[in-house]
Design an enzyme around this catalytic site. Structure first.
Site, PDB file in Angstrom:
ATOM      1  N   GLU A  64      16.899 -53.703 -58.087  1.00 42.87           N
ATOM      2  CA  GLU A  64      15.540 -54.059 -57.660  1.00 42.87           C
ATOM      3  C   GLU A  64      15.570 -55.148 -56.594  1.00 42.87           C
ATOM      4  O   GLU A  64      16.344 -56.105 -56.677  1.00 42.87           O
ATOM      5  CB  GLU A  64      14.716 -54.543 -58.849  1.00 42.87           C
ATOM      6  CG  GLU A  64      13.300 -54.991 -58.458  1.00 42.87           C
ATOM      7  CD  GLU A  64      12.373 -55.149 -59.634  1.00 42.87           C
ATOM      8  OE1 GLU A  64      12.190 -54.142 -60.360  1.00 42.87           O
ATOM      9  OE2 GLU A  64      11.854 -56.254 -59.840  1.00 42.87           O
ATOM     10  N   ARG A 321      19.947 -60.669 -54.124  1.00 39.00           N
ATOM     11  CA  ARG A 321      21.327 -61.136 -53.973  1.00 39.00           C
ATOM     12  C   ARG A 321      22.284 -59.945 -53.984  1.00 39.00           C
ATOM     13  O   ARG A 321      21.977 -58.879 -54.513  1.00 39.00           O
ATOM     14  CB  ARG A 321      21.685 -62.094 -55.096  1.00 39.00           C
ATOM     15  CG  ARG A 321      20.771 -63.303 -55.213  1.00 39.00           C
ATOM     16  CD  ARG A 321      21.176 -64.408 -54.284  1.00 39.00           C
ATOM     17  NE  ARG A 321      20.286 -65.551 -54.376  1.00 39.00           N
ATOM     18  CZ  ARG A 321      20.625 -66.777 -54.017  1.00 39.00           C
ATOM     19  NH1 ARG A 321      21.832 -67.017 -53.554  1.00 39.00           N
ATOM     20  NH2 ARG A 321      19.760 -67.763 -54.093  1.00 39.00           N
ATOM     21  N   ASN A 482      34.030 -42.538 -30.084  1.00 39.10           N
ATOM     22  CA  ASN A 482      33.745 -41.491 -31.073  1.00 39.10           C
ATOM     23  C   ASN A 482      34.856 -40.453 -30.977  1.00 39.10           C
ATOM     24  O   ASN A 482      35.308 -40.121 -29.875  1.00 39.10           O
ATOM     25  CB  ASN A 482      32.384 -40.852 -30.787  1.00 39.10           C
ATOM     26  CG  ASN A 482      31.871 -39.996 -31.936  1.00 39.10           C
ATOM     27  OD1 ASN A 482      32.475 -39.933 -32.997  1.00 39.10           O
ATOM     28  ND2 ASN A 482      30.745 -39.328 -31.726  1.00 39.10           N
ATOM     29  N   GLN A 484      37.118 -37.090 -33.388  1.00 33.39           N
ATOM     30  CA  GLN A 484      37.499 -36.405 -34.620  1.00 33.39           C
ATOM     31  C   GLN A 484      38.722 -35.549 -34.334  1.00 33.39           C
ATOM     32  O   GLN A 484      38.869 -35.005 -33.235  1.00 33.39           O
ATOM     33  CB  GLN A 484      36.359 -35.539 -35.167  1.00 33.39           C
ATOM     34  CG  GLN A 484      35.985 -34.324 -34.340  1.00 33.39           C
ATOM     35  CD  GLN A 484      34.883 -33.501 -34.996  1.00 33.39           C
ATOM     36  OE1 GLN A 484      33.939 -34.033 -35.571  1.00 33.39           O
ATOM     37  NE2 GLN A 484      34.999 -32.181 -34.904  1.00 33.39           N
ATOM     38  N   THR A 559      32.036 -28.597 -35.892  1.00 32.23           N
ATOM     39  CA  THR A 559      32.437 -28.635 -37.300  1.00 32.23           C
ATOM     40  C   THR A 559      31.719 -27.516 -38.034  1.00 32.23           C
ATOM     41  O   THR A 559      30.529 -27.289 -37.806  1.00 32.23           O
ATOM     42  CB  THR A 559      32.056 -29.984 -37.947  1.00 32.23           C
ATOM     43  OG1 THR A 559      32.593 -31.047 -37.159  1.00 32.23           O
ATOM     44  CG2 THR A 559      32.593 -30.081 -39.363  1.00 32.23           C
TER      45      THR A 559
END
Length: 654
Positions: A64, A321, A482, A484, A559
């Site tokens: 929360e 936190r 970038n 792959q 892909t």
């Protein structure tokens, strides 16, 4: 429930509190998606997920948060929620302040933060809505707005009931109205009180909870509690009242002395154990010691809840936190590194309207998914099955990524340490890229954990497969942003490349995107004609000098996956017209994220501007995904002719 925002230090919301483990998270290879039923077009809603966990005996947690008061605080909070989502909580919730302000479009409102978390971070969100001071018309407007933002889960609360403008006095009335007006469009949670509501007896609190459940509530989240025995009595009494929906136990790790002091003043009917108070009183001037006490106590409390089988899930009141809650779930073994929710090789949204219709994206935003989702947020339809004609969809303006959720507060010192307090030449830029890829300290002695073109810190796991090749390029002033590697028939449960349904196979073409100096770009253009298996697009910053061998309006599949009993899924493509849109963003990031670190019009900024004005952005695709070698053979030939004397140093291993 009390406003737990009152427990937090008012100065905290603008501070940086980052879990020390979070920055290294991208280096960890994760288990891939083999143990989930692929349901891209039939996603389970939150209550179905909760019931599934309960049936299977799988323990889970939720978190929360409350909206901060400032724009910087809101941006920090979204960033923190995004990091904490890596541990895969089942959901997160965002609290509500009484009245309509929480529904506004301001950067600090509950609605904006919840919408941002859903649409740009892919987080399942439960939004608190308090009916106090609101009419049915107000609430319908709020819930319609929430639905339009992709929010499907509501924690229905009555609030303090101090306003005469409220159409509902009790949460049960609010729940019943929601069910009548919206049917099952929303999953509805309600609050439970293991020690009784502060304005009611314990027995009456059970009666009211039963009324809320009978009105249509799907599950219960309890008020914070510190006593397992009292919680056990509550669960048993709920069963006697035929309250048969899932009940999640609310726990609050006390993380500083001020929180304890304020908690004791709140009229929330919760007793803090005497021994816990005494331990904290002894360390009241040592926040770190108090946090450790709070973590230890909370872990032991949750272990008791699980051992007695009193709940399948715990709801952690974080007080915004990060470190304490992360320690708790890691010590309990709840912090998950499982990628079982990875439908695609890119980050999905939690907005069900988009989730069920989108299955194709251009590769260019692979490292900046939040930017892509921001710039496409107004689309009525999303590519499904194929990319189609890229001239049809309109990408949002670049100004969109200056919205608060895309421009979280920057700690200039952190980035100056990584990217250089001073830039004298292109060699300084090269050293930054090389240090990032090598994972070694830069010349200033600091690790470079991020670059301007990525939302995430550190390298993606698949980058390590081709890191040596990429390093060679960066040593030679070809700055990669970038990439792959080629993949031929990897299993869909592969730890590095896997995605999608189980028992499938993954394929991808080698791809690389980089900036090159104009003189090097000209050499690259000349050499490309000898490599017919390479598809290319390149452009200078102004877009006045562009080259491509793509067919008009014909994207290239990068892909794809083959899965039992399904059509081939093709989630990543390259496309020339979309490249030109991305090109503007990629060039802008040089100055927006790097150049702005240098004040005024100093020498470092001038050096960077001059370098960027001379660059070309280049994207190459190797269409031979079986051999996957054409791309690197091409670069070997190019590097031999680059006029920079770097290749000999590299080849000698220096």
């Amino acid at each position: 429930m009390p406003c737990l925002g009152n427990l937090v230090d008012e100065e905290f919301e603008g501070r940086w509190e980052i879990d020390s483990d979070a920055s290294d998270m991208r280096f960890e290879l994760c288990e891939s998606p083999t143990n989930f039923e692929y349901c891209h077009n039939d996603s389970k809603n939150l209550i179905e997920k909760i019931k599934s966990k309960v049936r299977n005996g799988t323990k889970f947690y939720s978190l929360e948060f409350f909206p901060p008061r400032t724009k910087d605080g809101a941006a920090n909070l979204v960033s923190r929620m995004d990091r904490m989502n890596k541990g895969m909580p089942l959901f997160m919730d965002v609290t509500w302040h009484a009245g309509k302000s929480s529904a506004s479009s301001s950067t600090c409102s509950s609605m904006t933060i919840a919408s941002t978390a859903v649409n740009f971070c892919g987080i399942e969100i439960l939004l608190h809505v308090t009916s106090d001071g609101l009419t049915k018309s107000d609430l319908r407007e709020i819930l319609d707005d929430a639905y339009s933002h992709g929010i499907r889960n509501i924690l229905a609360l009555s609030g303090d009931n101090n306003s005469e403008d409220s159409d509902f006095r009790y949460a049960s009335e609010f729940v019943a109205w929601m069910k009548t007006e919206f049917n099952d469009e929303f999953v509805i949670a309600v609050a439970g009180y293991p020690e009784g509501h502060p304005e009611s007896t314990y027995e009456d609190s059970l009666v009211h909870l039963k009324e809320k459940v009978d009105a249509g509530a799907d599950f219960v989240i309890t008020q914070l509690m510190f006593d397992c025995d009292k919680y056990e009595r509550f669960v048993e009494d709920c069963a006697k009242c035929n309250i048969n929906v899932p009940i999640l136990a609310g726990v609050l790790p006390i993380q500083n002395y001020d929180s304890l002091r304020k908690l004791k003043k709140l009229a929330c009917n919760v007793e803090v154990p005497k021994e816990l108070v005494e331990m904290i009183e002894e360390k009241k001037d040592d926040d770190e010691a108090i946090r450790e006490i709070g973590v230890k106590f909370t872990v032991e409390l949750i272990e008791q809840l699980f051992e007695r089988n009193l709940t399948a899930g715990v709801h952690i009141y974080t007080l915004n936190r990060e470190i304490g809650p992360n320690k708790i779930v890691k010590e309990l073994g709840l912090f998950s590194k499982d990628k079982s929710r990875r439908f695609f090789p890119w980050q999905t949204t939690a907005n069900n309207g988009r989730l069920v219709s989108e299955d194709v994206r251009p590769v260019y935003w692979a490292q900046r998914p939040k930017s892509y989702m921001t710039r496409t947020k107004t689309w009525d339809e999303f590519p499904n099955g194929r990319w189609g004609n890229s001239s049809n969809p309109a990408f949002g303006d670049l100004d969109d990524y200056h919205l608060f959720y895309m421009s979280k507060p920057i700690n200039p010192t952190k980035y100056l340490e990584m990217w250089g307090y001073e830039l004298k030449s292109i060699d300084d830029i090269r050293d930054v890229f090389v240090s990032f890829l090598e994972g070694t300290p830069n010349k200033q002695g600091y690790r470079v954990t991020s670059l301007p073109w990525a939302d995430e810190q550190n390298l993606q796991p698949e980058t390590f497969v081709i890191r040596d090749e990429i390093l060679k390029l960066n040593h030679n002033y070809l700055f990669t942003i970038n990439s792959q590697p080629a993949v031929n028939c990897a299993k869909s449960n592969d730890q590095t490349f896997g995605w999608g349904p189980k028992n499938g196979y993954i394929y991808q073409k080698a791809y690389i995107e980089f900036f090159a100096r104009s003189k090097d770009a000209k050499l690259i253009i000349d050499k490309l004609s000898k490599y017919p298996l390479l598809s290319y697009t390149l452009s200078n910053k102004a877009g006045t000098d562009c080259y491509t061998n793509y067919k008009k309006n014909s994207p290239i599949a990068l892909t794809w996956g083959v899965f039992p009993g399904r059509e081939i899924i093709q989630p990543t493509i390259a496309d020339y017209k979309t490249f030109l849109i991305w090109k503007d963003e990629a060039f802008a990031l040089w100055m927006e994220k790097w150049g702005k670190l240098y004040e005024g019009s100093g020498e470092s900024k001038k050096v960077l501007e001059d370098i960027v004005d001379d660059l070309y952005l280049i994207c190459l695709v190797d269409n031979d995904f079986v051999a996957g070698t054409s791309l690197w053979e091409f670069f070997d030939e190019v590097i031999k002719e680059l006029d920079n004397d770097v290749e000999n140093v590299w080849e000698n291993g220096s």
